[in-house]
Design a protein around this motif. Structure first.
Motif, mmCIF file in Angstrom:
data_model
loop_
_atom_site.group_PDB
_atom_site.id
_atom_site.type_symbol
_atom_site.label_atom_id
_atom_site.label_comp_id
_atom_site.label_asym_id
_atom_site.label_seq_id
_atom_site.Cartn_x
_atom_site.Cartn_y
_atom_site.Cartn_z
ATOM 1 N N GLU A 130 38.835 1.377 18.794
ATOM 2 C CA GLU A 130 39.534 0.397 19.804
ATOM 3 C C GLU A 130 38.683 0.266 21.059
ATOM 4 O O GLU A 130 37.916 0.864 21.200
ATOM 5 C CB GLU A 130 41.107 1.021 20.033
ATOM 6 C CG GLU A 130 42.315 1.283 18.854
ATOM 7 C CD GLU A 130 43.379 1.758 19.333
ATOM 8 O OE1 GLU A 130 43.609 2.081 20.457
ATOM 9 O OE2 GLU A 130 44.005 2.010 18.355
ATOM 10 N N ALA A 179 41.406 -8.950 14.208
ATOM 11 C CA ALA A 179 42.286 -9.647 15.293
ATOM 12 C C ALA A 179 43.645 -9.896 14.550
ATOM 13 O O ALA A 179 43.657 -10.652 13.501
ATOM 14 C CB ALA A 179 41.677 -10.778 15.892
ATOM 15 N N VAL A 180 44.686 -9.223 14.763
ATOM 16 C CA VAL A 180 45.941 -9.553 14.391
ATOM 17 C C VAL A 180 46.687 -10.263 15.274
ATOM 18 O O VAL A 180 47.332 -9.990 16.342
ATOM 19 C CB VAL A 180 46.733 -8.302 14.040
ATOM 20 C CG1 VAL A 180 47.922 -8.481 13.433
ATOM 21 C CG2 VAL A 180 45.821 -7.415 12.877
ATOM 22 N N HIS A 181 47.139 -11.582 14.861
ATOM 23 C CA HIS A 181 47.889 -12.372 16.022
ATOM 24 C C HIS A 181 49.377 -12.383 15.684
ATOM 25 O O HIS A 181 49.893 -12.542 14.579
ATOM 26 C CB HIS A 181 47.207 -13.926 15.848
ATOM 27 C CG HIS A 181 45.767 -13.928 16.074
ATOM 28 N ND1 HIS A 181 45.320 -13.909 17.487
ATOM 29 C CD2 HIS A 181 44.638 -14.166 15.205
ATOM 30 C CE1 HIS A 181 43.844 -14.206 17.288
ATOM 31 N NE2 HIS A 181 43.548 -14.165 16.031
ATOM 32 N N SER A 200 40.441 -12.602 11.186
ATOM 33 C CA SER A 200 41.554 -12.941 11.919
ATOM 34 C C SER A 200 42.640 -13.124 10.754
ATOM 35 O O SER A 200 42.558 -13.881 9.931
ATOM 36 C CB SER A 200 41.292 -14.024 12.681
ATOM 37 O OG SER A 200 42.183 -14.449 13.599
ATOM 38 N N SER A 207 44.650 -4.286 15.580
ATOM 39 C CA SER A 207 43.397 -4.874 16.255
ATOM 40 C C SER A 207 42.417 -4.078 16.687
ATOM 41 O O SER A 207 42.916 -3.490 17.613
ATOM 42 C CB SER A 207 43.854 -6.065 17.270
ATOM 43 O OG SER A 207 44.813 -7.011 16.803
ATOM 44 N N THR A 218 33.934 -10.594 11.136
ATOM 45 C CA THR A 218 35.233 -10.759 11.761
ATOM 46 C C THR A 218 36.304 -11.128 10.950
ATOM 47 O O THR A 218 35.992 -11.621 9.760
ATOM 48 C CB THR A 218 35.206 -11.980 12.797
ATOM 49 O OG1 THR A 218 34.578 -13.209 12.306
ATOM 50 C CG2 THR A 218 33.758 -11.456 14.149
ATOM 51 N N GLU A 223 50.212 -11.423 12.150
ATOM 52 C CA GLU A 223 51.105 -10.266 12.134
ATOM 53 C C GLU A 223 51.581 -10.491 10.647
ATOM 54 O O GLU A 223 52.448 -11.310 10.375
ATOM 55 C CB GLU A 223 51.944 -10.361 13.125
ATOM 56 C CG GLU A 223 52.586 -9.244 12.971
ATOM 57 C CD GLU A 223 53.660 -8.853 14.337
ATOM 58 O OE1 GLU A 223 53.392 -9.711 15.148
ATOM 59 O OE2 GLU A 223 54.400 -7.910 14.519
ATOM 60 N N PRO A 257 49.944 -6.037 15.497
ATOM 61 C CA PRO A 257 48.774 -6.232 16.710
ATOM 62 C C PRO A 257 48.020 -4.950 16.955
ATOM 63 O O PRO A 257 46.820 -5.345 17.514
ATOM 64 C CB PRO A 257 49.867 -6.712 17.793
ATOM 65 C CG PRO A 257 50.947 -7.322 17.025
ATOM 66 C CD PRO A 257 51.280 -6.620 15.908
ATOM 67 N N THR A 271 49.969 -6.009 8.841
ATOM 68 C CA THR A 271 49.311 -5.917 9.896
ATOM 69 C C THR A 271 50.229 -6.177 10.917
ATOM 70 O O THR A 271 51.123 -6.931 11.020
ATOM 71 C CB THR A 271 48.002 -6.809 9.896
ATOM 72 O OG1 THR A 271 48.614 -8.297 9.464
ATOM 73 C CG2 THR A 271 47.193 -6.443 8.790
ATOM 74 N N ARG A 283 35.324 -6.841 13.107
ATOM 75 C CA ARG A 283 36.305 -6.947 14.450
ATOM 76 C C ARG A 283 37.652 -7.632 13.755
ATOM 77 O O ARG A 283 37.440 -8.859 13.144
ATOM 78 C CB ARG A 283 35.828 -7.664 15.196
ATOM 79 C CG ARG A 283 36.686 -7.854 16.687
ATOM 80 C CD ARG A 283 35.861 -8.719 17.727
ATOM 81 N NE ARG A 283 34.784 -7.860 18.096
ATOM 82 C CZ ARG A 283 34.822 -6.810 19.076
ATOM 83 N NH1 ARG A 283 35.742 -6.330 19.553
ATOM 84 N NH2 ARG A 283 33.503 -6.026 19.358
#
Lengths: 112, 114
Positions: B39, B111-113, B12, B85, B10, B15, B82, B80, B109
């Protein structure tokens, strides 16, 4: 509409029953593959085929069988010997070696 | 047997940051290394690939590097967004007995916040 089609999208099986997952492609691809996808384990290779009437076992072939009677079709049978069959199954095809693999939309099999 | 290991499982990021995913392979005969993006609820799709005679390849914000000696290859995503993701899979391919075998890593996995 060209592509690779898997059916059904969802499948339920009772314990002890065999079930067959369909995979059809109209891309005229020679190579076809079956993968099993479980959370955290990526795509694990079950069987693969390069030509009609010939195929090879992948890393987790036990409890599965396949056939390749036609170039466009590569059905996967999940037998009762597969102890933990609940998973997401993906079929893929490839035109030539070392080119893009195209995936079907997958079949989610659940044992009830 | 043949194996492809992928790290991290994972990832994280914020952006605009960069993301790097690394893979190693066991079979020195491997000669093709694709990366797929999956996706949620969709099928995996190829985003970039590299062949063994090339050390680096770039396509807009994504790049892949290959170190054949160390049997390592990596995916780099810059700036990156969102929509990046997803789960990313590396893979390795080689030929044996007329067959083309394609093995995947376990996936990352991302995840782009915002």
């Amino acid at each position: 509409d060209g592509g690779i089609t898997q059916s059904p999208k969802y499948l339920f099986r009772k314990e002890g029953q065999n079930v067959t997952l369909s995979c059809e492609q109209n891309l005229n691809h020679d190579a076809m593959y079956w993968y099993r996808q479980d959370p955290g384990q990526g795509l694990r290779l079950i069987y693969y085929s390069q030509i009609v009437n010939d195929f090879q076992k992948g890393d987790i072939a036990e409890g599965y069988s396949v056939s390749r009677e036609k170039k466009e079709s590569f059905p996967l049978t999940v037998t009762s010997a597969q102890k933990n069959p609940t998973a997401f199954y993906l079929c893929a095809s490839m035109e030539q070696r070392n080119t893009e693999a195209f995936f079907g939309q997958g079949t989610r099999l659940t044992v009830v | 047997g043949e194996n492809v290991e992928q790290h991290p499982s994972t990832l994280s990021v914020q952006e605009g940051d960069s993301a790097v995913i690394k893979c190693t392979y066991s079979d020195s005969a491997s000669n093709y290394f694709p990366w797929y993006k999956q996706e949620l609820g969709k099928r995996p799709q190829l985003i970039i690939d590299i062949r063994s005679n090339v050390g680096e390849k770039k396509d807009q914000r994504i790049a892949v590097t290959l170190n054949k000696t160390a049997k390592h290859f990596s995916l780099h995503i810059t700036e990156t967004q969102p929509e990046d993701s997803a789960v990313y899979f590396c893979a390795a391919s080689w030929q044996s007995g007329g067959y083309n075998k394609l093995i995947f890593g376990a996936g990352t996995r991302l995840a782009v916040h915002p």
